[in-house]
Scaffold this active site. Structure first.
Site, short mmCIF file in Angstrom:
data_model
loop_
_atom_site.label_atom_id
_atom_site.label_comp_id
_atom_site.label_asym_id
_atom_site.label_seq_id
_atom_site.Cartn_x
_atom_site.Cartn_y
_atom_site.Cartn_z
N HIS A 21 34.17 70.41 11.10
CA HIS A 21 33.13 70.83 12.04
C HIS A 21 33.39 72.24 12.58
O HIS A 21 32.44 72.97 12.88
CB HIS A 21 33.01 69.81 13.18
CG HIS A 21 32.14 68.64 12.82
ND1 HIS A 21 30.78 68.65 12.94
CD2 HIS A 21 32.46 67.44 12.28
CE1 HIS A 21 30.29 67.52 12.52
NE2 HIS A 21 31.28 66.74 12.11
N ASP B 104 9.11 56.42 8.75
CA ASP B 104 8.93 56.46 10.20
C ASP B 104 10.29 56.74 10.86
O ASP B 104 11.20 55.91 10.76
CB ASP B 104 8.38 55.11 10.69
CG ASP B 104 7.98 55.14 12.16
OD1 ASP B 104 8.53 55.95 12.92
OD2 ASP B 104 7.12 54.32 12.54
N GLU C 129 22.31 69.08 11.56
CA GLU C 129 23.73 68.90 11.84
C GLU C 129 24.57 69.57 10.76
O GLU C 129 24.62 69.11 9.61
CB GLU C 129 24.11 67.42 11.93
CG GLU C 129 25.58 67.22 12.23
CD GLU C 129 25.99 65.76 12.38
OE1 GLU C 129 27.20 65.49 12.30
OE2 GLU C 129 25.11 64.91 12.57
N LYS D 257 11.90 48.56 15.65
CA LYS D 257 12.36 49.82 16.24
C LYS D 257 13.29 49.63 17.43
O LYS D 257 13.29 50.44 18.36
CB LYS D 257 11.15 50.69 16.62
CG LYS D 257 10.28 51.04 15.43
CD LYS D 257 9.03 51.82 15.79
CE LYS D 257 8.20 52.09 14.55
NZ LYS D 257 6.92 52.76 14.85
#
Length: 402
Positions: free
Chosen positions: A397, A307, A102, A232
């Protein structure tokens, strides 16, 4: 049986060898990885020239971190910082590796680090270190379910002894909450796991405790995980009870730093945070009362071998902003960071280098690492909320993200 690369591929095509058996017919795991990839290239007609380039040793990785490897992917890694962090044990000053695709993210986090440096650093507290596993148990009726809940509470010491017999490092802290739905019982086993993230550890320990529960009670263990852990997945229980490392990071930014570096005012940041992160999140039913914790959590997780799926719960949390006599009090609370400095993906060579860069590789380093995660999330959050308050988000951006 010694076979050439060509012979292995031919036997894969004929079905005589299955793709996960290649290691049996090659000298090394790295060779098996290359043969498997070439077979996939032949089957699909797609050249994997970049996936084929890697420096990590598949010998250990293939056994512990992945099956059927064909290579690796590459994500650009940048650094932000230095950031200054004060926790209960030390003052940390470090550059932080972040992996992302990004554009503008690293620039924004770096600006947040600059604000924190100009504010004499940030403070970070580690509130708890705990990992959970919650099985689902079926009883005959709701009265038996309630009896089982009482039995678990009354026999905690026995269950603790049995669970801890499976590990040298894990400690069973409590079994709480114990939820009952109809005749289903969901006891939430809560462990301290040291420098390890600990999911395997607590799974094995809980399985052993369940043997005692089953022996002493007329029950049926339906599943070792009943989704009350909660692993998760975004959940209110993890937001409230915490999971992994629970971290709070805060900074008081002087009024002049808000105005000169963030190009806005304390009042504007406080109002934007209230309207966006608190009210906006509430009306959407979000469990993340923040602007973009996930960006920083994902970037540092990828760089350091955590993870990636734990970003789902690691991005839970709340951002607060207050006017402190003209200065800006700004904090982030991350109740659910499943992180480690040993085991899992931290074994990988690139992760090892990133953790070494942070001075956070190995035993007795997990609180340092968790403090750095908290600090870097604070930096990124502060910069974005400041950009929104100043009306600079779209401009950044356009310049950096395209």
């Amino acid at each position: 049986m010694d076979l050439t690369e060509k012979e292995i591929i031919e036997k894969l095509e004929s079905g005589e060898i299955r793709i996960f058996e290649i290691e049996k017919y090659t000298d090394t795991a790295n060779q098996a990885t290359d043969v498997r990839r070439k077979f996939i290239e032949k089957q699909t007609g797609v050249e994997l020239n970049h996936i084929s380039k890697y420096s990590i040793d598949m010998t250990d990785t293939a056994k512990k971190n992945i099956e059927n490897p064909i290579g690796t992917i590459q994500v650009p890694v940048g650094v932000a910082g230095p950031i200054i962090i004060n926790n209960e044990e030390e003052t940390i000053e470090t550059y932080v590796p972040l992996a992302t695709t990004e554009g503008a993210l690293l620039a924004s986090v770096n600006r947040g680090c600059s604000v924190i440096r100009r504010s004499n650093g940030c403070n970070v507290s580690i509130l708890s270190n705990q990992m959970t596993r919650a099985p689902v148990i079926k009883t005959k009726n709701t009265m038996d379910a309630n009896k089982l809940k009482k039995w678990i509470n009354d026999n905690f010491d026995k269950l603790k002894e049995v669970a801890e017999s499976t590990t040298n490092h894990g400690k069973l802290l409590k079994i709480d909450p114990i939820a009952i739905v109809g005749r289903f019982v969901y006891p939430r086993f809560v462990y301290e796991t040291g420098d390890s993230m600990g999911m395997n550890m607590v799974t094995i320990a809980t399985e052993e405790a369940l043997k005692l529960i089953k022996k002493e009670n007329d029950i049926d263990v339906l599943a070792l995980s009943g989704n009350f852990c909660v692993d998760k997945k975004a959940s209110a229980v993890n937001l409230i009870e915490g999971r992994g490392k629970s971290v709070v990071a805060e900074v008081i930014v002087p009024k002049e730093v808000v105005e000169k570096t963030l190009k806005t005012t304390t009042e504007a940041i406080v109002e934007v945070n209230y309207a966006k992160n608190l009210v906006g999140s509430a009306i959407s039913g979000s469990y993340g009362y923040n602007a973009h914790f996930a960006n920083m959590v994902a970037a540092i997780f990828l760089a350091t071998g955590q993870d990636p799926a734990h970003v789902v719960e690691g991005s839970l949390g709340i951002t607060t902003a207050e006017n402190d006599n003209g200065d800006l009090y700004f904090s982030v609370t991350l109740p659910d960071l499943p992180v480690a400095t040993v085991g899992g993906g931290t074994r990988l060579e690139t992760a090892t280098e990133s953790l070494n860069l942070l001075g956070a590789k190995g035993s007795d380093k997990v609180e340092r690492y968790a403090s750095i995660v908290g600090g870097i999330v604070l930096a990124g959050e502060l910069s974005l909320v400041g950009a929104l308050a100043a009306g600079h988000l779209a401009k950044a951006h356009k310049q950096l993200g395209r």
